[in-house]
Enzyme design. Sequence first.
Site, PDB file in Angstrom:
ATOM      1  N   SER A   1      39.445  43.098  32.901  1.00 39.47           N
ATOM      2  CA  SER A   1      39.543  42.901  34.339  1.00 39.47           C
ATOM      3  C   SER A   1      38.375  43.590  35.015  1.00 39.47           C
ATOM      4  O   SER A   1      37.878  44.605  34.524  1.00 39.47           O
ATOM      5  CB  SER A   1      40.840  43.524  34.859  1.00 39.47           C
ATOM      6  OG  SER A   1      40.778  44.917  34.612  1.00 39.47           O
ATOM      7  N   LYS A   2      37.974  43.042  36.148  1.00 42.03           N
ATOM      8  CA  LYS A   2      36.763  43.589  36.773  1.00 42.03           C
ATOM      9  C   LYS A   2      36.976  44.965  37.375  1.00 42.03           C
ATOM     10  O   LYS A   2      36.021  45.660  37.676  1.00 42.03           O
ATOM     11  CB  LYS A   2      36.154  42.588  37.750  1.00 42.03           C
ATOM     12  CG  LYS A   2      36.814  42.454  39.085  1.00 42.03           C
ATOM     13  CD  LYS A   2      35.983  41.524  39.957  1.00 42.03           C
ATOM     14  CE  LYS A   2      36.721  41.247  41.244  1.00 42.03           C
ATOM     15  NZ  LYS A   2      36.466  39.955  41.829  1.00 42.03           N
ATOM     16  N   ARG A   3      38.226  45.374  37.526  1.00 42.69           N
ATOM     17  CA  ARG A   3      38.466  46.730  38.011  1.00 42.69           C
ATOM     18  C   ARG A   3      38.042  47.771  36.961  1.00 42.69           C
ATOM     19  O   ARG A   3      37.709  48.891  37.287  1.00 42.69           O
ATOM     20  CB  ARG A   3      39.943  46.949  38.341  1.00 42.69           C
ATOM     21  CG  ARG A   3      40.472  46.002  39.372  1.00 42.69           C
ATOM     22  CD  ARG A   3      40.494  46.593  40.785  1.00 42.69           C
ATOM     23  NE  ARG A   3      40.819  45.560  41.737  1.00 42.69           N
ATOM     24  CZ  ARG A   3      39.908  44.844  42.409  1.00 42.69           C
ATOM     25  NH1 ARG A   3      38.608  45.078  42.258  1.00 42.69           N
ATOM     26  NH2 ARG A   3      40.272  43.900  43.236  1.00 42.69           N
TER      27      ARG A   3
ATOM     28  N   ASN B   1      36.027  46.852  33.986  1.00 38.11           N
ATOM     29  CA  ASN B   1      34.866  46.440  33.219  1.00 38.11           C
ATOM     30  C   ASN B   1      34.127  45.405  34.054  1.00 38.11           C
ATOM     31  O   ASN B   1      34.767  44.518  34.598  1.00 38.11           O
ATOM     32  CB  ASN B   1      35.355  45.701  31.959  1.00 38.11           C
ATOM     33  CG  ASN B   1      35.017  46.419  30.684  1.00 38.11           C
ATOM     34  OD1 ASN B   1      33.886  46.832  30.482  1.00 38.11           O
ATOM     35  ND2 ASN B   1      35.983  46.541  29.820  1.00 38.11           N
TER      36      ASN B   1
ATOM     37  N   ARG C   1      34.355  51.170  40.897  1.00 35.61           N
ATOM     38  CA  ARG C   1      34.882  51.767  39.650  1.00 35.61           C
ATOM     39  C   ARG C   1      34.598  53.259  39.616  1.00 35.61           C
ATOM     40  O   ARG C   1      35.424  54.050  39.188  1.00 35.61           O
ATOM     41  CB  ARG C   1      34.256  51.090  38.431  1.00 35.61           C
ATOM     42  CG  ARG C   1      34.937  49.799  38.015  1.00 35.61           C
ATOM     43  CD  ARG C   1      34.410  49.316  36.683  1.00 35.61           C
ATOM     44  NE  ARG C   1      33.025  48.962  36.761  1.00 35.61           N
ATOM     45  CZ  ARG C   1      32.565  47.787  37.172  1.00 35.61           C
ATOM     46  NH1 ARG C   1      33.423  46.843  37.507  1.00 35.61           N
ATOM     47  NH2 ARG C   1      31.286  47.534  37.239  1.00 35.61           N
TER      48      ARG C   1
END
Length: 533
Positions: free
Chosen positions: A256-258, A260, A496
């Site tokens: 998931s972009k949260r 990675n 992040r």
Amino acid sequence: MTERPVRMRIAPSPTGDPHVGTGYMGLVNLVHARQHGGQFILRIDDTDRTRYRADSEQQIFDSLRWLGLDWDEGPDKGGPHGPYRQSERKEIYDQHARLLLERGGAYPCFCTAERLAEMRKEQEANKASKRGYDRRCRSIDQEEASKRVAAGEPHVIRLAMPLEGSVVVDDLLRGEIELKQDNFQDQVLVKQDGFPTYHLASCVDDHLMQISHIVRAEEWISSAAIHKVLFDAFGWEMPVLCHMPLLRNADKSKISKRKNPTSLLHYREAGFLPQAMLNFLGLMGWGGPKTEDGGNQEIFSFDDMCAHFRLDQVALGGPVFDQDKLRYVNASHLRALSPADFADTVRDYMLSRERLIELAPLLQPRVETLGEVVGTADFFMGDVNHYTPETRKQKDLNLRQLVEGLVPKGQEPQDAHFALREVRERLELVSEWTPAHLEGVCRMLASEAWTGWKARDLFMSIRVAIAGKKETPPLFDTLSQLGKPRSLSRIDQAMRACGEPGKKALKKWEKQRRGSAADREAAEEERRQSGGA
Ligand code: GLU
């Protein structure tokens, strides 16, 4: 089953940034096609118009080409089975839906949204063991149903799933998978607006495009039974199915972009080499070519992969998309370049004449000597060091300690995370990436009281996120010059670095957002009513 010519496909949906999973599927499909003298087809699955994003298709083309995953047939290239964009194939789906109705494999369903809501409520109240559509319209006699359709009564078309037993599909990696009838729903194939759903469009296309193997991500396994029933209902031969393992974050959750970066554009912009990216994707579920001592050669090329990879030997344990490993693979490819190739690669990445001409108007007023150019333009040319060996060692260190300004005084890193998330969501929708447009969007956000952010702080936070420092040329010129993919991926990186917010805080923020969206709509309505354009 007859031996068919090998025809492989990927079918990404243009709904957002081009995903690393698309690159992964592209690689595996292309390698398998090349190994068997077959074709590799790119189809654009764009039937979901609500999630459609205009620039996404071009970004899919660009990032696949950057990786060197070129297709034999596709929307921009044509081919014998086109068009290759689903939105241009509506007639074909209409015809096939009619055919399916005639064959009794599907039926029109006239249930209204109110009736379905009522039904769901009842099921909930009775704690029914079986939820979902109760198949009421399946018992309507065919003749009557056709009459109602002809009279223009609103309806959807549903697939008639078997009422008992199970459906068995064969998966190249998993063997026979039995899917029990209990779990089946009579899926909608054609929506009320006449557009097909993924299931119908995908099966019709896979058949008409003579796809021999469907190699796609594990998350589509549950669709396989539906597709088998559809293929059988049409009387078509099912392609070989192969569901690849899902890529995972370090904590084994679905990537998931949260946690990675998931956009291929991010990796291009951050200076990863395409051959390294392919190598790394090739390592997902495969160890690499065997070495003489029985180990694996981890660093390899696309051609090595074509020579040694075996689709049916992919390991199913969830492969982790490990950033450290990716950097190691990238460094290995970088070091293997000859000095001349290294020089060309660096020049193409950051120092092309065209690029410098674009940057000149921003740099000339800000430097007094040429020696100051690199220091002033560093973040245009290279990556921002939100992610350095030091920060990796100290996992919990947040950007507040690294770069002042991202988290203004009086705010918490989590607040900066939310503010940047909002900025990102709005910028993602901007298709004209010009200073004026960007300024409009950001000022609008800054003027909304609900965020609790002052414009000055918000703009500084964006500046630090994209540039890694507090002094830059004017913010909106900088964003515009940096380009959309780079700007968004740096905002992701900064989010992040601020850390994942807690669930409670997330809920609170979402609530404020919803309230603000409602306010905006009301203001818009008022403006319309008072005669505004
Ligand atoms: N459009 C689907 C996706 O984006 C395609 C799934 C499939 O390969 O059937 O993943």
